[in-house]
Structures are given as C-alpha cells and as structure tokens.
Motif scaffolding. Structure first.
Motif, PDB file in Angstrom:
ATOM      1  N   THR A 149       0.849  -1.199   0.000  1.00 49.08           N
ATOM      2  CA  THR A 149       0.000   0.000   0.000  1.00 49.08           C
ATOM      3  C   THR A 149       0.886   1.250   0.000  1.00 49.08           C
ATOM      4  O   THR A 149       2.024   1.230   0.488  1.00 49.08           O
ATOM      5  CB  THR A 149      -0.910   0.025   1.240  1.00 49.08           C
ATOM      6  N   GLN A 150       0.358   2.324  -0.568  1.00 53.20           N
ATOM      7  CA  GLN A 150       1.126   3.574  -0.604  1.00 53.20           C
ATOM      8  C   GLN A 150       1.408   4.085   0.806  1.00 53.20           C
ATOM      9  O   GLN A 150       2.459   4.658   1.073  1.00 53.20           O
ATOM     10  CB  GLN A 150       0.374   4.627  -1.418  1.00 53.20           C
ATOM     11  N   LYS A 151       0.486   3.831   1.732  1.00 53.85           N
ATOM     12  CA  LYS A 151       0.676   4.264   3.120  1.00 53.85           C
ATOM     13  C   LYS A 151       1.863   3.547   3.757  1.00 53.85           C
ATOM     14  O   LYS A 151       2.719   4.159   4.400  1.00 53.85           O
ATOM     15  CB  LYS A 151      -0.605   4.014   3.913  1.00 53.85           C
ATOM     16  N   ASP A 152       1.937   2.195   3.550  1.00 54.76           N
ATOM     17  CA  ASP A 152       3.058   1.438   4.113  1.00 54.76           C
ATOM     18  C   ASP A 152       4.363   1.793   3.418  1.00 54.76           C
ATOM     19  O   ASP A 152       5.433   1.818   4.043  1.00 54.76           O
ATOM     20  CB  ASP A 152       2.782  -0.058   3.990  1.00 54.76           C
ATOM     21  N   LEU A 153       4.301   2.068   2.114  1.00 58.78           N
ATOM     22  CA  LEU A 153       5.507   2.449   1.386  1.00 58.78           C
ATOM     23  C   LEU A 153       6.074   3.761   1.916  1.00 58.78           C
ATOM     24  O   LEU A 153       7.289   3.901   2.105  1.00 58.78           O
ATOM     25  CB  LEU A 153       5.189   2.578  -0.108  1.00 58.78           C
ATOM     26  N   ARG A 154       5.187   4.691   2.198  1.00 57.64           N
ATOM     27  CA  ARG A 154       5.643   5.971   2.761  1.00 57.64           C
ATOM     28  C   ARG A 154       6.300   5.771   4.116  1.00 57.64           C
ATOM     29  O   ARG A 154       7.307   6.397   4.448  1.00 57.64           O
ATOM     30  CB  ARG A 154       4.462   6.922   2.877  1.00 57.64           C
ATOM     31  N   GLY A 155       5.733   4.839   4.941  1.00 52.15           N
ATOM     32  CA  GLY A 155       6.339   4.572   6.244  1.00 52.15           C
ATOM     33  C   GLY A 155       7.723   3.969   6.131  1.00 52.15           C
ATOM     34  O   GLY A 155       8.609   4.270   6.948  1.00 52.15           O
ATOM     35  N   LYS A 156       7.962   3.139   5.127  1.00 53.94           N
ATOM     36  CA  LYS A 156       9.277   2.531   4.956  1.00 53.94           C
ATOM     37  C   LYS A 156      10.287   3.517   4.379  1.00 53.94           C
ATOM     38  O   LYS A 156      11.474   3.457   4.682  1.00 53.94           O
ATOM     39  CB  LYS A 156       9.169   1.297   4.047  1.00 53.94           C
ATOM     40  N   LEU A 157       9.811   4.434   3.528  1.00 51.15           N
ATOM     41  CA  LEU A 157      10.727   5.409   2.924  1.00 51.15           C
ATOM     42  C   LEU A 157      11.038   6.570   3.856  1.00 51.15           C
ATOM     43  O   LEU A 157      12.049   7.240   3.703  1.00 51.15           O
ATOM     44  CB  LEU A 157      10.103   5.955   1.625  1.00 51.15           C
ATOM     45  N   ARG A 158      10.107   6.847   4.800  1.00 54.28           N
ATOM     46  CA  ARG A 158      10.269   7.986   5.703  1.00 54.28           C
ATOM     47  C   ARG A 158      10.407   9.299   4.916  1.00 54.28           C
ATOM     48  O   ARG A 158      11.258  10.142   5.208  1.00 54.28           O
ATOM     49  CB  ARG A 158      11.463   7.792   6.640  1.00 54.28           C
ATOM     50  N   CYS A 159       9.596   9.430   3.891  1.00 50.57           N
ATOM     51  CA  CYS A 159       9.575  10.649   3.080  1.00 50.57           C
ATOM     52  C   CYS A 159       8.209  11.315   3.241  1.00 50.57           C
ATOM     53  O   CYS A 159       7.263  10.732   3.770  1.00 50.57           O
ATOM     54  CB  CYS A 159       9.827  10.333   1.604  1.00 50.57           C
ATOM     55  N   SER A 160       8.132  12.548   2.757  1.00 52.05           N
ATOM     56  CA  SER A 160       6.857  13.250   2.795  1.00 52.05           C
ATOM     57  C   SER A 160       5.890  12.611   1.801  1.00 52.05           C
ATOM     58  O   SER A 160       6.293  11.927   0.847  1.00 52.05           O
ATOM     59  CB  SER A 160       7.051  14.730   2.462  1.00 52.05           C
ATOM     60  N   GLU A 161       4.618  12.843   2.007  1.00 50.03           N
ATOM     61  CA  GLU A 161       3.604  12.275   1.128  1.00 50.03           C
ATOM     62  C   GLU A 161       3.738  12.802  -0.300  1.00 50.03           C
ATOM     63  O   GLU A 161       3.525  12.080  -1.269  1.00 50.03           O
ATOM     64  CB  GLU A 161       2.216  12.592   1.693  1.00 50.03           C
ATOM     65  N   ALA A 162       4.112  14.067  -0.414  1.00 46.01           N
ATOM     66  CA  ALA A 162       4.270  14.652  -1.746  1.00 46.01           C
ATOM     67  C   ALA A 162       5.408  13.981  -2.518  1.00 46.01           C
ATOM     68  O   ALA A 162       5.280  13.667  -3.706  1.00 46.01           O
ATOM     69  CB  ALA A 162       4.524  16.151  -1.630  1.00 46.01           C
ATOM     70  N   LYS A 163       6.545  13.726  -1.834  1.00 50.23           N
ATOM     71  CA  LYS A 163       7.679  13.109  -2.522  1.00 50.23           C
ATOM     72  C   LYS A 163       7.365  11.677  -2.920  1.00 50.23           C
ATOM     73  O   LYS A 163       7.738  11.220  -4.007  1.00 50.23           O
ATOM     74  CB  LYS A 163       8.911  13.144  -1.629  1.00 50.23           C
ATOM     75  N   VAL A 164       6.667  10.942  -2.035  1.00 47.83           N
ATOM     76  CA  VAL A 164       6.303   9.572  -2.368  1.00 47.83           C
ATOM     77  C   VAL A 164       5.395   9.551  -3.594  1.00 47.83           C
ATOM     78  O   VAL A 164       5.551   8.711  -4.487  1.00 47.83           O
ATOM     79  CB  VAL A 164       5.610   8.910  -1.158  1.00 47.83           C
ATOM     80  N   SER A 165       4.464  10.488  -3.702  1.00 48.40           N
ATOM     81  CA  SER A 165       3.571  10.550  -4.865  1.00 48.40           C
ATOM     82  C   SER A 165       4.352  10.839  -6.137  1.00 48.40           C
ATOM     83  O   SER A 165       4.074  10.265  -7.204  1.00 48.40           O
ATOM     84  CB  SER A 165       2.500  11.623  -4.636  1.00 48.40           C
ATOM     85  N   LEU A 166       5.349  11.726  -6.048  1.00 42.22           N
ATOM     86  CA  LEU A 166       6.172  12.043  -7.232  1.00 42.22           C
ATOM     87  C   LEU A 166       6.980  10.827  -7.672  1.00 42.22           C
ATOM     88  O   LEU A 166       7.110  10.551  -8.878  1.00 42.22           O
ATOM     89  CB  LEU A 166       7.091  13.221  -6.917  1.00 42.22           C
ATOM     90  N   MET A 167       7.553  10.082  -6.704  1.00 37.74           N
ATOM     91  CA  MET A 167       8.348   8.900  -7.070  1.00 37.74           C
ATOM     92  C   MET A 167       7.460   7.830  -7.701  1.00 37.74           C
ATOM     93  O   MET A 167       7.865   7.168  -8.663  1.00 37.74           O
ATOM     94  CB  MET A 167       9.056   8.361  -5.830  1.00 37.74           C
ATOM     95  N   ILE A 168       6.254   7.658  -7.180  1.00 37.92           N
ATOM     96  CA  ILE A 168       5.344   6.670  -7.760  1.00 37.92           C
ATOM     97  C   ILE A 168       4.955   7.075  -9.180  1.00 37.92           C
ATOM     98  O   ILE A 168       4.907   6.246 -10.100  1.00 37.92           O
ATOM     99  CB  ILE A 168       4.101   6.526  -6.869  1.00 37.92           C
ATOM    100  N   ALA A 169       4.685   8.368  -9.385  1.00 41.85           N
ATOM    101  CA  ALA A 169       4.345   8.833 -10.728  1.00 41.85           C
ATOM    102  C   ALA A 169       5.504   8.627 -11.699  1.00 41.85           C
ATOM    103  O   ALA A 169       5.310   8.266 -12.865  1.00 41.85           O
ATOM    104  CB  ALA A 169       3.951  10.308 -10.667  1.00 41.85           C
ATOM    105  N   ASP A 170       6.745   8.856 -11.225  1.00 40.96           N
ATOM    106  CA  ASP A 170       7.934   8.660 -12.074  1.00 40.96           C
ATOM    107  C   ASP A 170       8.067   7.194 -12.480  1.00 40.96           C
ATOM    108  O   ASP A 170       8.304   6.867 -13.654  1.00 40.96           O
ATOM    109  CB  ASP A 170       9.170   9.128 -11.310  1.00 40.96           C
ATOM    110  N   LEU A 171       7.906   6.279 -11.509  1.00 40.21           N
ATOM    111  CA  LEU A 171       8.033   4.861 -11.831  1.00 40.21           C
ATOM    112  C   LEU A 171       6.899   4.383 -12.731  1.00 40.21           C
ATOM    113  O   LEU A 171       7.086   3.497 -13.570  1.00 40.21           O
ATOM    114  CB  LEU A 171       8.057   4.051 -10.533  1.00 40.21           C
ATOM    115  N   GLU A 172       5.706   4.967 -12.565  1.00 32.67           N
ATOM    116  CA  GLU A 172       4.596   4.629 -13.466  1.00 32.67           C
ATOM    117  C   GLU A 172       4.911   5.066 -14.892  1.00 32.67           C
ATOM    118  O   GLU A 172       4.645   4.349 -15.856  1.00 32.67           O
ATOM    119  CB  GLU A 172       3.310   5.309 -12.977  1.00 32.67           C
TER     120      GLU A 172
END
Length: 272
Positions: A228-251
């Motif tokens: 889940t994106q929520k668990d991924l953010r917890g493992k990365l310890r990044c802000s929600e905005a940065k996690v969304s940008l990284m997911i969009a880049d990988l997509e």
C-alpha cells in the motif's frame, strides 16, 4: 481481540474505587408530639451548601469528614413555626449514621434574631440549587483516558486489517460465471503486467534509476511485488508529496502500476 479489550476495560472500571462519603440521615420530629414534620427545610453548610425538602420528615446527606452546622426550618402558611440548629462532626470516610432532629416552636418576634432576612428571602432560590450531581475525581479521568487509548488501538488494528484485505481482494481472481440465456460474458481484462508492458512508457526505460527510485523498487521486491502507498511511505520515511512524485515517475517508466482501492492506493511491481 476487541472483545478481550472491552472485558479488560470493564474489570479495570470495577476495580477503581469511587469517591466515598459518610451518609447522614434521619427523621425530623415535632418536639411535643414526636410526629414527623412533612416538607421541613433542612440545610447543611457543606461545600457546596446542600439543601433538602424532608418529604414525610425524612432527610439524607452525604458528607466528607469535618464539622457541620445543620439548620432545620418548618413553615406553616408561609410562617416559620419550628426551627433548630444542630452541630455534627463526621470523622469516618464512609458509613451510615442516623441523626434525628427535634424541632422546637418559635416564639413571637424572635424570627429575625434566629434567621437573617437574607436567608428567609432567598430560601426558595437556595433550594433550587440543591447539589444533585456526583463529584468526579481522578478515577473517572483515568477511566476516560483508558477508554480513549483502547479505542485508538482497536481503530488502528481495524483499519490495518482492512487495508490488508483490500490488497488480497485486488490480487485474487474473480470467479468465472457460466453464460446463461440472459448473461453475456464480458471480455476478460488483460493481466496487470501485460497492460503496462504492451503500453509505451512515457520515459525511456533504459535511463538509469536514481537512488530513491531504486529504493522503492527494492521495497516492492521485498514485499512480494505489492504494497500500500501508506506502508511504502512509512518505509521510505519521506513526505507524502515526494512519495507521490516517485510513484508517478516509476509509473511513467512502466515499472509499477498504481491501483486506487478504498481510501488509499496499492502499488504493484510490473512482472511480479
């Protein structure tokens, strides 16, 4: 799990002692006939002051240890007819004690000497301010805090389990339905990995991945290709905005797929 938590809460609530006080009660009698005086007014100078209307001549107070003055009045046709003042000392924290009161008649012209004018004028108002609410101490605050903590823990595990069930529902294949006379089979959707592999990535896949995107791929690999994106953010310890940008880049590179489910997103690694 929730049932055990509520049973524990009930046991703790029963085990917490409540605020105790001695109970002082009795009957108000007329001095010559020893008959109970109905609807006599009785006051005790506790904090706050307590008033009672002694219906059928019976009264009751809950008092903490201390010295008190009990004032009793009886009116007939709006005229003060009987009066008494009694001192009482409470020494025990709890218990049940009987204290009967004997009222004597008022002599003519002595009412104002016994009772101040302010007391006579405000006696009805004071009776409306009777202390009918229980006192709350730290025990009730502790119980309320415990209830809040248990509710928070239960809510956390409930939503976590629901997120895991959402992931399983997404990845589980739907049962096949046999065609009937009024049922037409819809074309089966292509596998998730096939959809992304057949589509042209927006970014050249040969471009080397930055370190932060490599970390996302590694986390997905360790998580069997889904998280889940929520668990991924917890493992990365990044802000929600940065996690969304990284997911969009990988997509855009065609390496992952993001699926909307409930209140969150599920990230799936292509090829897993």
């Amino acid at each position: 799990m929730l049932l055990r938590l509520f049973l524990l809460l009930i046991l703790l609530f029963i085990g917490i002692p409540v605020i105790s006080a001695a109970t002082i009660h009795g009957t108000i009698f007329e001095w010559s006939t020893f008959e109970p005086l109905d609807n006599a007014l009785i006051e005790v100078n506790s904090t706050p002051t307590q008033f009672r209307v002694a219906t059928s001549g019976i009264y009751s107070f809950n008092l903490q240890p201390g010295n008190y003055l009990i004032t009793t009045c009886y009116y007939r046709n709006d005229i003060l007819e009987y009066y008494s003042q009694d001192n009482i000392t409470v020494t025990d924290q709890e218990g049940d004690y009987i204290f009967d009161i004997l009222l004597f008649p008022i002599e003519d012209g002595s009412v104002e000497e016994i009772l101040p004018v302010e007391f006579i004028e405000n006696i009805t108002i004071d009776l409306n301010e009777e202390n009918i609410f229980p006192k709350f101490g730290w025990e009730y605050t502790a119980v309320a805090l415990l209830v809040f903590i248990i509710a928070a823990i239960a809510a956390y595990y409930h939503y976590k389990r629901q997120d895991d069930q959402d992931i399983d529902m997404v990845l589980e294949p739907e049962p096949e339905l046999e065609p009937g006379p009024e049922l037409e089979l819809e074309p089966e959707p292509e596998p998730v990995s096939q959809i992304k592999l057949d589509s042209k990535p927006l970014i050249d896949a040969s471009t080397p991945l930055p370190d932060d995107l490599k970390e996302v791929i590694e986390i997905l690999t360790r998580s069997d290709g889904r998280i889940t994106q929520k668990d991924l953010r917890g493992k990365l310890r990044c802000s929600e905005a940065k996690v969304s940008l990284m997911i969009a880049d990988l997509e855009a590179r065609g390496l992952i797929q993001k699926i909307k489910k409930g209140r969150g997103n599920i990230i799936i690694l292509i090829g897993q």
